[in-house]
Structures are given as structure tokens and as C-alpha cells.
Design an enzyme around this catalytic site. Structure first.
Site, PDB file in Angstrom:
ATOM      1  N   GLY A  80       0.808  -1.210   0.000  1.00 54.06           N
ATOM      2  CA  GLY A  80       0.000   0.000   0.000  1.00 54.06           C
ATOM      3  C   GLY A  80       0.840   1.257   0.000  1.00 54.06           C
ATOM      4  O   GLY A  80       0.503   2.263  -0.646  1.00 54.06           O
ATOM      5  N   ASP A  81       1.966   1.219   0.731  1.00 56.51           N
ATOM      6  CA  ASP A  81       2.875   2.368   0.768  1.00 56.51           C
ATOM      7  C   ASP A  81       3.518   2.584  -0.595  1.00 56.51           C
ATOM      8  O   ASP A  81       3.684   3.723  -1.050  1.00 56.51           O
ATOM      9  CB  ASP A  81       3.945   2.147   1.834  1.00 56.51           C
ATOM     10  CG  ASP A  81       3.350   1.999   3.219  1.00 56.51           C
ATOM     11  OD1 ASP A  81       2.582   2.889   3.625  1.00 56.51           O
ATOM     12  OD2 ASP A  81       3.640   1.000   3.890  1.00 56.51           O
ATOM     13  N   ARG A  82       3.904   1.490  -1.261  1.00 57.88           N
ATOM     14  CA  ARG A  82       4.492   1.606  -2.589  1.00 57.88           C
ATOM     15  C   ARG A  82       3.468   2.184  -3.576  1.00 57.88           C
ATOM     16  O   ARG A  82       3.796   3.036  -4.403  1.00 57.88           O
ATOM     17  CB  ARG A  82       4.959   0.237  -3.070  1.00 57.88           C
ATOM     18  CG  ARG A  82       5.444   0.175  -4.511  1.00 57.88           C
ATOM     19  CD  ARG A  82       6.824   0.773  -4.732  1.00 57.88           C
ATOM     20  NE  ARG A  82       6.898   2.208  -4.745  1.00 57.88           N
ATOM     21  CZ  ARG A  82       8.003   2.911  -4.961  1.00 57.88           C
ATOM     22  NH1 ARG A  82       9.143   2.275  -5.169  1.00 57.88           N
ATOM     23  NH2 ARG A  82       7.989   4.217  -4.949  1.00 57.88           N
TER      24      ARG A  82
END
Length: 452
Positions: free
Chosen positions: A250-252
Site C-alpha cells: 500500500g505504501d508503494r
């Protein structure tokens, strides 16, 4: 592009070990620790990923004054830290794993947080940003009015991507939000799964939050984009990534779509780039790649294929490869590829580049560019990866992949092939599979020409 990440800084710890026995007093596995790795988590991971990609990044966050907080600044690499003080303890998430298989996660400091400090320096950093990424992990920072006002003002000038959290603050109007399916259920109050539910939830959040756009990530199904209540949603399918560690996906995604929007891409194009970037991140090993030096850039298809090879080889599997132009994929190709895949645990196709095809087949070929040929091959279930090579023969590409088995379809004498000699360098074998007469790209192209 001055990029500012706003959000909660966590400490991620991975403890790797081997489990070979149980304790004598209870059926509890004993982990013999092999390695411990610390990594900036939460908003720190988003900032680290952006900095690793070469962006100028500042992290606006709240930092505790406990012993664990001292571990965090050295883990941020080239990220400029703009902290306020947090009266709450540092949140630490420790994953215990054996042979890459998670056993348990231990969380520390995750109780109800106290309101953190927001400094003038933090507000100034947001005001000077050319791109803002909000990574809310529910620690109260994004509930502070002064910071919310600064982010909302920034959204009138620059792209702002907000990755929300179930325990976090409501996003401010005008931003692009990126919840996953589970988060979308909680935020919207709706139930369901898959694309129909994602669209319904996106419409609800678009109205409730006043967002510029809602992007709901759906794991292996890709992501869905809504920019208005009218028209149709856009769904970007995700390339298949097998056996991936999804930690940090999700961060990527949030960082990738933010950069794409910051570069001026339309939301639909930014969505497709972010989905591809996330799949590549997972194929490369996910957060584990942060522990290694940056790799030499490779085309995404080549990178994904080589990551598959490494995973299969590490698991003791058999790597199979074959090659060709695959200018128009026909039934003969399909049969050959299926036969090759049955010989091992993955199949990598070495594909002649456009220039290579022209030299071999003439100036009128290829009929399809290498990007399209790569996409078609990658879409086949029996193909696990594609590597494009520019030479007239696949010898150097074979050396890069180092397959255990090299497959040719047709009436070849394998010992006369140049590939047969090179694969023996590491103990591999060249084999042929049955030839299927009457199927050829030339004949298929001629048939199409007659009816066109």
C-alpha cells in the site's frame, strides 16, 4: 520536485530464524534467530521508498523521545526529518518469521495515543511542498487542526495523495485517497467484495469526503479509480506476482501514484503506472529490497522475470526457458509453451527484440512491437516471465537467466544448437518438444493478408 510525506513514523523489525524443534514443556516452536533487521515503517517507509527512487523528500512527523525512537533517524536514508514531539511511545511492529514464513507479529506502543505536537517548521514544510503524500497510521497526527488546514490548502495547489487508516483521521477535501478493500468497507459502511463493491464504495467515499478522486486497491485484482459520480470507473489489472510478501504494498502504491500525478499524468495514467510499480516492487521482494543496494535498472518485464527465477531457484525448483520471436502467437506456440512449462517449476520466455527480429526476418517484421509481444506472452498462464534480448541468438540472455532446461520446439538436433553448448556451462540441458506442422507466423500473416 519537493515531496513532503506527512504521517506517523513507526519502527518495523523483522526477526528471521529457523524452527526445527518444540519446547520440552509445551507444543511451542523454538526459533533459532539468524538475523534481525530494522526498518522505518509507516510514513517512514513511504518516505524511504520515494528517496530511494531519487526524489527530494522531507518527512513531517511526530517523534517520541524513548529509546526506540533513537533507532529511526539513521534508517531514513536521504530523507529530511521535520519532527514535532510525540508524548506517546514509539510504535514497534516486529514480525517473527522462519524461512520467510510469518509465525507471529508483536506490536508495542500501539495503545491510545496522546495528541502530538505540530510545529511551525512542520507547517512550513507542507506549505512549500510541490507534492504531498499523507500516510496516516492512526496515531493522532492527522487529527491536528493546524496540520489539516495546511494539507487542505496544499491540495488547492499541488497533488495530495492520502492513504487513510481505519483508526485514523477523515481525509480533508480535495485529495486523492487510496484505501484498500478492507478499509473501504469500514469507511463506507458497505459490505461486499470485488469490482462491483469497490465501485459502490468509491462513489460513497467520493461524496462523503469531497475527494478529488478515490482509488481502491484490490490486491491481485489491481485497483479501481473514481474521479466523479458520473461515467464509468477505471479498473487497472495487476500483473500476476506469485508468493509475494505484500508488506508495504500500500505504501508503494501511494508513493507511486503520487509521483505520477506530480509529474502531470492524468489520474487514469497515474493509476496504471502505480499498479505496475507495486507489482514490480512485490516481484523484486517487497520491503526486503530496502536492505540491499539499489539494483541496475532493468526493463520491468526483465526485472520481474529474473525475480521469478531467483524465487524458484531459492526454493530448489527447476527453471525452464525457451525463446523466439513470437510475432503472431498461434496454436503451435501455445502447444510448445505448454509442453515447456510442464518440464519444471517456471517458464521464462527469451524474446527477440524488434531490431533482432528485423535482422532475422526482414524489414517488414515484426508485425507487432516487442512491448505488445511481451504483454501477450505475459498474459499466458504457462508463462512466468519474459526477458527481451537484442542479439541475433539468445545465448547471452540464457547466461543471464541460467535455466536448468532450455527448450526448442521443432525438428532440431539439440546438440547442434549454440544454446546447447552454453547451457552446459552450469550443468543445464537443452531439449526439444514435439513440432506441430502447419502452424507458422508466416502462414498466419499470409492468411490475414488474403482476407484484409
Amino acid at each position: 520536485m519537493r515531496t513532503v510525506v506527512v504521517g506517523d513514523l513507526l519502527l518495523d523489525v523483522d526477526v528471521e530464524g529457523e524452527v526445527e524443534r518444540l519446547t520440552p514443556y509445551a507444543p511451542v516452536p523454538v526459533l533459532d534467530v539468524v538475523a534481525e533487521t530494522k526498518r522505518a515503517g509507516g510514513a517512514g517507509l513511504v518516505a524511504t521508498l520515494l528517496a530511494r527512487d531519487g526524489h527530494d523528500v522531507a518527512l513531517v512527523t511526530a517523534l517520541s523521545d524513548d529509546a526506540r525512537a533513537a533507532d529511526l533517524p539513521p534508517l531514513l536514508g536521504g530523507v529530511a526529518l521535520v519532527p514535532g514531539r510525540s508524548p506517546s511511545p514509539t510504535v514497534v511492529k516486529t514480525r517473527i518469521r522462519s524461512r520467510e514464513q510469518p509465525i507471529v507479529r508483536i506490536d508495542e506502543g500501539s495503545g491510545t495515543p496522546l495528541p502530538p505536537e505540530v510545529t511551525p517548521e512542520m507547517l512550513a514544510a507542507v506549505a512549500g511542498a510541490e507534492l504531498v503524500v499523507v500516510a496516516d497510521y492512526g496515531r493522532g497526527l492527522l487529527e491536528q487542526r493546524a496540520l489539516r488546514d495546511a494539507i487542505q490548502e496544499a491540495a488547492t495547489r499541488v497533488p495530495v495523495v492520502w492513504d487513510p487508516h481505519p483508526k485514523g483521521a477523515t481525509p480533508v477535501p480535495g485529495v486523492v485517497v487510496t484505501p484498500n478493500l478492507g478499509e473501504a468497507r469500514g469507511f463506507s459502511g458497505l459490505e461486499g467484495s470485488g469490482v462491483p463493491f469497490a465501485d459502490e464504495a468509491a462513489l460513497r467515499l467520493l461524496a462523503d469526503w469531497g475527494c478529488a478522486a478515490v482509488v481502491i486497491t484490490m490486491g491481485s485484482r489491481g485497483a479501481l479509480l473514481r474521479t466523479s459520480a458520473t461515467g464509468l470507473p477505471l479498473v487497472a489489472a495487476a500483473p500476476e506476482v506469485r508468493d509475494a510478501d505484500v508488506n508495504g504494498a500500500g505504501d508503494r502504491f501511494a508513493s507511486a501514484i503520487a509521483v505520477a500525478l506530480g509529474e502531470g499524468l492524468a489520474p487514469k495514467d497515474a493509476l496504471q503506472r502505480a499498479v505496475a510499480a507495486t507489482a514490480g516492487f512485490l516481484a523484486d521482494g517487497g520491503v526486503a529490497t530496502l536492505e540491499a543496494a539499489p539494483a541496475v535498472p532493468l526493463p520491468s518485464a526483465d526485472r520481474d522475470a529474473l525475480a521469478v527465477v531467483e524465487r524458484v531457484r531459492a526454493a530448489g525448483g527447476t527453471v525452464v526457458a525457451t525463446g523466439g520471436c513470437f510475432d503472431l502467437i498461434h496454436a503451435g506456440h501455445a502447444k510448445t509453451l505448454s509442453a515447456a512449462r510442464a518440464l519444471g517449476d517456471c517458464l521464462i520466455v527469451l524474446l527477440n527484440s524488434d531490431d533482432s527480429v528485423r535482422r532475422l526476418k526482414g524489414p517488414e517484421r515484426p508485425l507487432m512491437p516487442q512491448e505488445d509481444r511481451t504483454d501477450l506472452l505475459s498474459a499466458l498462464e504457462v508463462v512466468d516471465g519474459v526477458v527481451v534480448f537484442t542479439e541475433d541468438t539468445p545465448v547471452e540472455a540464457i547466461r543471464r537467466v541460467r535455466p536448468d532446461i532450455w527448450v526448442k520446439g521443432g525438428d532440431y538436433n539439440a546438440e547442434d544448437l549454440p544454446e546447447a553448448a552454453v547451457i552446459k556451462e552450469w550443468g543445464g540441458r537443452a531439449v526439444t518438444v514435439p513440432f506441430f506442422p502447419g502452424r507458422s507466423t508466416t502462414r498466419l500473416a499470409a492468411a490475414i493478408q488474403r482476407v484484409s
